[in-house]
Design an enzyme around this catalytic site. Sequence first.
Site, PDB file in Angstrom:
ATOM      1  N   GLY A  84       5.874  51.987  28.185  1.00  0.00           N
ATOM      2  CA  GLY A  84       5.595  53.033  27.205  1.00  0.00           C
ATOM      3  C   GLY A  84       6.000  52.611  25.811  1.00  0.00           C
ATOM      4  N   SER A  85       6.295  53.591  24.987  1.00  0.00           N
ATOM      5  CA  SER A  85       6.559  53.302  23.580  1.00  0.00           C
ATOM      6  C   SER A  85       7.955  52.730  23.368  1.00  0.00           C
ATOM      7  CB  SER A  85       6.407  54.576  22.746  1.00  0.00           C
ATOM      8  OG  SER A  85       7.492  55.455  23.012  1.00  0.00           O
ATOM      9  N   GLU A 116       8.885  47.911  29.365  1.00  0.00           N
ATOM     10  CA  GLU A 116       7.883  47.189  28.587  1.00  0.00           C
ATOM     11  C   GLU A 116       7.508  48.126  27.438  1.00  0.00           C
ATOM     12  OE1 GLU A 116       4.103  46.411  30.587  1.00  0.00           O
ATOM     13  OE2 GLU A 116       3.359  46.540  28.547  1.00  0.00           O
ATOM     14  N   CYS A 159      -1.359  47.274  26.254  1.00  0.00           N
ATOM     15  CA  CYS A 159      -0.083  46.732  25.762  1.00  0.00           C
ATOM     16  C   CYS A 159      -0.303  45.372  25.115  1.00  0.00           C
ATOM     17  CB  CYS A 159       0.899  46.545  26.918  1.00  0.00           C
ATOM     18  SG  CYS A 159       1.046  47.983  27.963  1.00  0.00           S
TER      19      CYS A 159
END
Lengths: 502, 502
Positions: free
Chosen positions: B221-222, B245, B282
Amino acid sequence: MTLIQGTDPRTGEPVGEAYAATTPDELEALLAAAAAAAPSYAASEPCVRAGLLRALADRLDENAVALAELGSLESGLPLGRLTGEVGRTSGQLRLFATVVEEGSYLEATLDPAVPTATPPRPDLRRVLVSLGPVLVFGASNFPLAFSVLGGDTASALACGSPVLAKVHDSHPGLSATVLDLAATVVAEQGLPAGVIGAVRGNDAALTALRDPRIKAAGFTGSTHVGRMLFDAASSRPDPIPFFGELGSINPTIVTPSAVAARGAAIVDGYVDSFTLGTGQFCTKPGLLFLPRGHGLADALAARVGAAAPAPLLNARIRTALDDGVAALSAAATRLAGGEDAPAEGSWASPSVFVTSAATVAADPAVAEEVFGPVSVVVEYDDLDDLAVALRSVEGSLTATLHVEDDDSLPLDELVGLVAARAGRVLFNGWPTGVAVSWAQTHGGPWPSTTSAQHTSVGATAIRRWLRPVTFQDAPDAVLPASLRDANPWGLPRRLDGVLVLP
Amino acid sequence: MTLIQGTDPRTGEPVGEAYAATTPDELEALLAAAAAAAPSYAASEPCVRAGLLRALADRLDENAVALAELGSLESGLPLGRLTGEVGRTSGQLRLFATVVEEGSYLEATLDPAVPTATPPRPDLRRVLVSLGPVLVFGASNFPLAFSVLGGDTASALACGSPVLAKVHDSHPGLSATVLDLAATVVAEQGLPAGVIGAVRGNDAALTALRDPRIKAAGFTGSTHVGRMLFDAASSRPDPIPFFGELGSINPTIVTPSAVAARGAAIVDGYVDSFTLGTGQFCTKPGLLFLPRGHGLADALAARVGAAAPAPLLNARIRTALDDGVAALSAAATRLAGGEDAPAEGSWASPSVFVTSAATVAADPAVAEEVFGPVSVVVEYDDLDDLAVALRSVEGSLTATLHVEDDDSLPLDELVGLVAARAGRVLFNGWPTGVAVSWAQTHGGPWPSTTSAQHTSVGATAIRRWLRPVTFQDAPDAVLPASLRDANPWGLPRRLDGVLVLP
């Protein structure tokens, strides 16, 4: 100016000169040198790194007598123990030379392209590479084997990571001698000076830990200091891995069958183990679980009472031991020991306390490590009582079972209980020996380490300083040698999912 | 009561029913079930875990059409993409079944006793074991491949770790369907229900992350949310590994030689890659380094201008994209794109900005990820200019080189520059494809992940959920099968330092 002065724990008198703490300018130069050395050292041939490690080992061995004498003065540890520790340290360096040459640690993996796959699969080649410069905090209790050229340094140098060693305040003279020796060897091998450096003083070490050029850290010491440093590493703008080995209580369980078969020998082994090195081993058996009615109290009291006082590493450890013993005295019963020790220096006499499994379950503080020659006997009624107490004990580096082949307690259940909370499970032995080999694990669940996923002793300690990089559709000429078609280093590699030996 | 409601990003209309967040009582039951299942599941035979993974894969494939339809409704992603993602997800589960059966991941290592050594070396046997229950945070952008049965879950289940999956708020219906399917398969395989569970809602997830029964966590995610969760995991009384990640800018470098040889194809590949999945990969190329005077501006503007708007995953991402584009508009020049998109739902049009390498070096904020169909062209003068800018760019999952065999720039230097700051280095390709294979690395230096030492895609992702245990002088009968003399599982093992294939 902060000065770091070694002290003879036997007398409290200063040893050798006082060393100035690393200044900010000196630290900047050390960090810049480590960062500058990192790319070329990481890319060096295995023979270069193996050659460095063996040359360092040889130099230690050549100076074994002088190093042991200096180490004994600063640590109060016996000369014979420190001579042995030189051999352990050089042996450790040589093991990592072998690890580098064998090459499995690189995990070289080649997946050929599959143009007919959906989507088409490219050529992928993975290898582990150095994370970059590593900060190593030397331990007080192994002035050689867990210090400037100890296991953290050996494993980091092995994989191409420059090392900045934080010298322990308790042995600045020995550390300076070892660093000089190492710097000479690095120069003789034609490597950049930044491959190994050292910092003195807590401020410089903490600044280094927060510097973006440091990419990982290793530590051996107390839970309190280790937690503080772990938090500093984790709270960086760019967090880094911090591999700390902290406090460990190392429970030892003796079954009724084992007591019946060899109770006296167990008493001897236990007292030898928990008093070894004045009780300052990370793997000291801090808890001995004995079945109620064991009948060993008199033998224990006699052995502990007969044990001579010995010097602790420094005055701070002596103060902490006094505090720990005071807390134990309030929570448990002293079975034996605690005789007066010499007033000068930092001497201590061994003590054994006794409590019940139910008390441990209700108040796990009784089962927390006290560093020094102190241990607690925990009496249990049956397997359930033992299991409840064990489940309340914190993670440890080791857990030991004293059992018989035809034991009256179920071994599978005991193994399951202890393997869940330790990195090494011993049978009918004592945890204070830690062999340096391929299969060793010197690690375990919190608080014995900050990362149960790794070991600080043994061949696989190298994995802590590595990260994977995958090359996709790279021309052979720009690949690292480890991944080229011709396999010039003769590595074990995984080809299209199949492990292939050279 | 918090309700979690899926929304069609194309219309902004609700999809399906609203789901209640997990209550504290429900969470307690889930955690207790995971902890209860952990020992037996960790000790299960490889065929049991491989069988579970293959059965889950088959069940996904059998339901591919329904899953893709539901996923498309909740995510706005095209049906074809989601059908492919079902296949990716089932393929991933099957890869880990192979990994389990092959058995190298256990790193089984046997050092025989050496009674003649000083000190005598005991028999030591090391193997990797499950850390325990894992909390997996599902991602928004891959509702299947990085979600309830995604790579984190597959790798954790493979090594015997029960999984508690945090359902992403953007696709609660799809997640509930996948969880039901998984729970049915777990029951059919005769395994305890605690092997896989799911929680809904941020409060329940954060409580689980802090619970002592959870031993590790995975997240995609962020950077903002990932950092918050990493800090929570690291600040527990017993810190746990958190494999996140987070954000990745994925620099792509095009040399003058590559521009001359195939500039037009590079423009096409770049725009296809950064707009794929509405720019929500990503590994989206967020920076394209082009040599000054590249002459590709018109072609770029034409391709971007012709790209149709597409829905983003949810309204929150749309808001963040608007903020990111506003910041970029102030710091760089818009080259093309940004046309009006439909007002309903969360549509967005692609944009490309342009800036200089000197600007990136002076203000690295220009080079931070904006999630969505936005990318920045960075014009450089020469290798020095390029190198200075690259050194100011944060760590990434990928870095790509577009080069020629007889390139005018030195390839070794370019490779060194990018390999230092990425987990995967691509040549003449685009980073948005991430093959699931043995050699893949989907990881990289901060902030692309919280731990550059591991990957979340590919066979070695399993290492994240494991820790070593060494057995010392253990009777053969109490050893795990992986370490018994007879090697009943036929594992590759290291015997006395030598890797031996079965």
